[in-house]
Design a protein around this motif. Structure first.
Motif, PDB file in Angstrom:
ATOM      1  N   ASP A  76       1.070  -1.154  -0.200  1.00 51.92           N
ATOM      2  CA  ASP A  76      -0.050  -0.137   0.030  1.00 51.92           C
ATOM      3  C   ASP A  76       1.521   1.440  -0.365  1.00 51.92           C
ATOM      4  O   ASP A  76       0.430   2.273  -0.964  1.00 51.92           O
ATOM      5  N   ALA A  77       1.876   0.832   0.975  1.00 55.39           N
ATOM      6  CA  ALA A  77       3.032   2.660   0.540  1.00 55.39           C
ATOM      7  C   ALA A  77       4.178   2.801  -0.925  1.00 55.39           C
ATOM      8  O   ALA A  77       3.827   3.723  -0.323  1.00 55.39           O
ATOM      9  N   PHE A  78       3.796   1.458  -1.035  1.00 52.83           N
ATOM     10  CA  PHE A  78       5.556   1.007  -1.794  1.00 52.83           C
ATOM     11  C   PHE A  78       4.986   0.689  -3.685  1.00 52.83           C
ATOM     12  O   PHE A  78       4.300  -0.503  -3.218  1.00 52.83           O
ATOM     13  N   ASP A  79       5.321   1.040  -4.755  1.00 53.29           N
ATOM     14  CA  ASP A  79       5.200   0.222  -5.926  1.00 53.29           C
ATOM     15  C   ASP A  79       6.847  -0.217  -5.816  1.00 53.29           C
ATOM     16  O   ASP A  79       7.821   1.170  -6.144  1.00 53.29           O
ATOM     17  N   PHE A  80       6.859  -1.874  -5.810  1.00 51.13           N
ATOM     18  CA  PHE A  80       8.443  -1.588  -5.543  1.00 51.13           C
ATOM     19  C   PHE A  80       8.672  -2.859  -6.564  1.00 51.13           C
ATOM     20  O   PHE A  80       8.123  -4.259  -6.809  1.00 51.13           O
ATOM     21  N   THR A  81      10.174  -3.330  -6.575  1.00 47.44           N
ATOM     22  CA  THR A  81      10.566  -4.502  -7.537  1.00 47.44           C
ATOM     23  C   THR A  81      11.727  -5.420  -6.278  1.00 47.44           C
ATOM     24  O   THR A  81      12.569  -4.154  -5.642  1.00 47.44           O
ATOM     25  N   PHE A  82      11.919  -7.175  -6.500  1.00 48.39           N
ATOM     26  CA  PHE A  82      13.240  -7.220  -5.658  1.00 48.39           C
ATOM     27  C   PHE A  82      13.894  -7.583  -6.682  1.00 48.39           C
ATOM     28  O   PHE A  82      13.493  -7.960  -7.539  1.00 48.39           O
ATOM     29  N   GLY A 112       3.479   6.653   8.890  1.00 44.97           N
ATOM     30  CA  GLY A 112       3.092   8.052   9.604  1.00 44.97           C
ATOM     31  C   GLY A 112       3.373   9.322   7.946  1.00 44.97           C
ATOM     32  O   GLY A 112       3.306  10.043   8.057  1.00 44.97           O
ATOM     33  N   VAL A 113       4.557   8.500   7.314  1.00 48.46           N
ATOM     34  CA  VAL A 113       5.101   9.991   5.749  1.00 48.46           C
ATOM     35  C   VAL A 113       3.478   9.580   5.094  1.00 48.46           C
ATOM     36  O   VAL A 113       3.867   8.455   4.462  1.00 48.46           O
ATOM     37  N   PRO A 114       3.449  10.954   4.831  1.00 51.08           N
ATOM     38  CA  PRO A 114       2.401  10.732   3.740  1.00 51.08           C
ATOM     39  C   PRO A 114       3.117  10.714   2.429  1.00 51.08           C
ATOM     40  O   PRO A 114       4.218  10.773   2.172  1.00 51.08           O
ATOM     41  N   ALA A 115       2.242  10.339   1.289  1.00 50.52           N
ATOM     42  CA  ALA A 115       3.030   9.337   0.014  1.00 50.52           C
ATOM     43  C   ALA A 115       3.968  10.978  -0.622  1.00 50.52           C
ATOM     44  O   ALA A 115       3.438  11.916  -0.372  1.00 50.52           O
ATOM     45  N   THR A 116       4.769  10.728  -1.107  1.00 53.91           N
ATOM     46  CA  THR A 116       5.617  12.031  -1.494  1.00 53.91           C
ATOM     47  C   THR A 116       6.305  11.267  -3.063  1.00 53.91           C
ATOM     48  O   THR A 116       6.285  12.585  -4.098  1.00 53.91           O
ATOM     49  N   GLY A 117       5.602  10.324  -3.390  1.00 49.31           N
ATOM     50  CA  GLY A 117       6.116   9.983  -4.982  1.00 49.31           C
ATOM     51  C   GLY A 117       7.232   9.906  -5.761  1.00 49.31           C
ATOM     52  O   GLY A 117       8.533   9.666  -6.958  1.00 49.31           O
ATOM     53  N   MET A 165      14.669   5.509   5.470  1.00 45.93           N
ATOM     54  CA  MET A 165      14.681   6.987   6.378  1.00 45.93           C
ATOM     55  C   MET A 165      14.860   7.911   5.758  1.00 45.93           C
ATOM     56  O   MET A 165      14.191   9.551   5.431  1.00 45.93           O
ATOM     57  N   ARG A 166      15.927   8.252   5.805  1.00 46.05           N
ATOM     58  CA  ARG A 166      17.018   9.340   5.393  1.00 46.05           C
ATOM     59  C   ARG A 166      16.613   9.380   4.014  1.00 46.05           C
ATOM     60  O   ARG A 166      15.947  11.140   3.944  1.00 46.05           O
ATOM     61  N   GLN A 167      16.153   8.716   2.897  1.00 46.24           N
ATOM     62  CA  GLN A 167      15.282   9.466   1.761  1.00 46.24           C
ATOM     63  C   GLN A 167      13.715   9.918   1.464  1.00 46.24           C
ATOM     64  O   GLN A 167      13.680   9.716   1.454  1.00 46.24           O
ATOM     65  N   LEU A 168      13.386   9.059   3.263  1.00 50.22           N
ATOM     66  CA  LEU A 168      12.155   9.175   3.460  1.00 50.22           C
ATOM     67  C   LEU A 168      12.064  10.916   3.888  1.00 50.22           C
ATOM     68  O   LEU A 168      10.474  11.465   4.666  1.00 50.22           O
ATOM     69  N   GLY A 169      13.119  10.981   4.079  1.00 50.46           N
ATOM     70  CA  GLY A 169      13.531  13.014   5.450  1.00 50.46           C
ATOM     71  C   GLY A 169      12.250  12.073   6.483  1.00 50.46           C
ATOM     72  O   GLY A 169      12.277  13.819   7.564  1.00 50.46           O
ATOM     73  N   MET A 170      12.649  11.386   7.299  1.00 55.14           N
ATOM     74  CA  MET A 170      11.941  10.463   8.475  1.00 55.14           C
ATOM     75  C   MET A 170      13.535  10.641   9.651  1.00 55.14           C
ATOM     76  O   MET A 170      14.026  10.645   9.145  1.00 55.14           O
ATOM     77  N   ASN A 171      13.060  11.194  10.809  1.00 51.34           N
ATOM     78  CA  ASN A 171      13.527  11.321  11.303  1.00 51.34           C
ATOM     79  C   ASN A 171      14.187   9.881  12.073  1.00 51.34           C
ATOM     80  O   ASN A 171      13.862   8.858  12.128  1.00 51.34           O
ATOM     81  N   MET A 172      15.578   9.541  12.758  1.00 53.25           N
ATOM     82  CA  MET A 172      16.409   8.598  12.675  1.00 53.25           C
ATOM     83  C   MET A 172      16.361   7.841  14.286  1.00 53.25           C
ATOM     84  O   MET A 172      15.617   8.876  15.460  1.00 53.25           O
ATOM     85  N   PRO A 173      16.175   7.001  14.278  1.00 55.61           N
ATOM     86  CA  PRO A 173      15.634   6.365  15.830  1.00 55.61           C
ATOM     87  C   PRO A 173      17.188   6.370  16.834  1.00 55.61           C
ATOM     88  O   PRO A 173      17.777   6.537  16.215  1.00 55.61           O
ATOM     89  N   MET A 174      17.068   6.734  17.769  1.00 58.40           N
ATOM     90  CA  MET A 174      18.187   6.551  18.421  1.00 58.40           C
ATOM     91  C   MET A 174      18.639   5.636  18.966  1.00 58.40           C
ATOM     92  O   MET A 174      18.035   4.479  18.897  1.00 58.40           O
TER      93      MET A 174
END
Length: 244
Positions: free
Chosen positions: A154-160, A188-193, A224-233
């Motif tokens: 639901d969050a990504f169109d992806f391939t392996f 918690g990060v909205p869709a960014t494309g 997380m960095r690519q999505l601009g999310m805060n890094m976990p401690m």
């Protein structure tokens, strides 16, 4: 070309034969060229055994046969057999690992395509997923895996891209690269494309022809960095363990 030698023999002294093989493996350590061995016992004739010994090539098998330890083992093996062993030399022209094929279906049919109709065929009812970052209350079993994969789909169109696999015993480990585009909310990060990518490794344990257990390791901090999310401690940018 992979080369396999098949050794067909009768013995009433298999425990001694087994110990002989272990001694040879220890004595020839670092110089033997055998890559894999398998011993089968005939269910209908308890003294009948078949050994399958795999080498990278016929030439490597010949190098192995010239080791003094190999010559001594052969002489002792003959003394433990009822009659002379029979040998068959095979060049492998097709090599399929059923466990690898099963694992590939998990990546391709379930994860990428979302074809959950094959879940019962491929995944054990009691499947266990090892995940340090699982959501509280996340379930195991087929339903738990379906929910986890649905969250990612639901969050990504992806391939392996599965670029290396190792199968040993009841486990298959796969090194992979994953690329995707964020199309929906993720943690918690909205869709960014945004186009994102990461690499990782998954080990599946197979039981009775189905995947029974899975371990997923990949670069969660990098994602997380690519999505601009805060890094976990305490992450320090190292690889985390997350269930796919």
């Amino acid at each position: 070309m992979t080369f396999v030698q098949v050794i067909d023999y009768e013995t009433k002294r298999f425990e001694e034969m087994n110990a002989l093989i272990d001694r040879w493996a220890e004595q020839a350590s670092g110089r033997r060229t055998v890559t894999h061995t398998m011993i089968g016992r005939d269910r209908d004739a308890k003294t009948h055994y078949v050994d399958l010994v795999e080498f990278p090539s016929y030439e490597e098998a010949m190098r192995n046969s010239q080791l003094p330890e190999t010559d001594r083992m052969f002489q002792e093996m003959v003394s433990l057999c009822d009659g002379m062993p029979k040998f068959m030399n095979l060049d492998v022209v097709r090599d399929e690992y059923l466990n690898k094929l099963l694992v590939n279906r998990i990546f391709e049919d379930l994860a990428e395509k979302g074809n959950f109709d094959v879940m019962e065929e491929c995944v054990a009812a009691g499947y266990m997923d090892h995940d340090m970052m699982r959501m509280p209350g996340a379930a195991d079993g087929r339903e738990g895996l379906r929910r986890s994969m649905t969250m990612w789909r639901d969050a990504f169109d992806f391939t392996f891209d599965l670029h290396r696999q190792i199968a040993e015993g009841d486990c298959v480990s796969t090194l992979w690269n994953w690329t995707g585009r964020q199309k929906g909310e993720f943690m918690g990060v909205p869709a960014t494309g945004q186009e994102v990518a990461m690499s990782g490794c998954t080990t599946f344990r197979i039981e009775d022809g189905r995947v029974a257990e899975g371990w997923w390791y990949y670069d969660a901090p990098g994602l997380m960095r690519q999505l601009g999310m805060n890094m976990p401690m305490g992450s320090g940018g190292t690889t985390q363990d997350m269930g796919m």
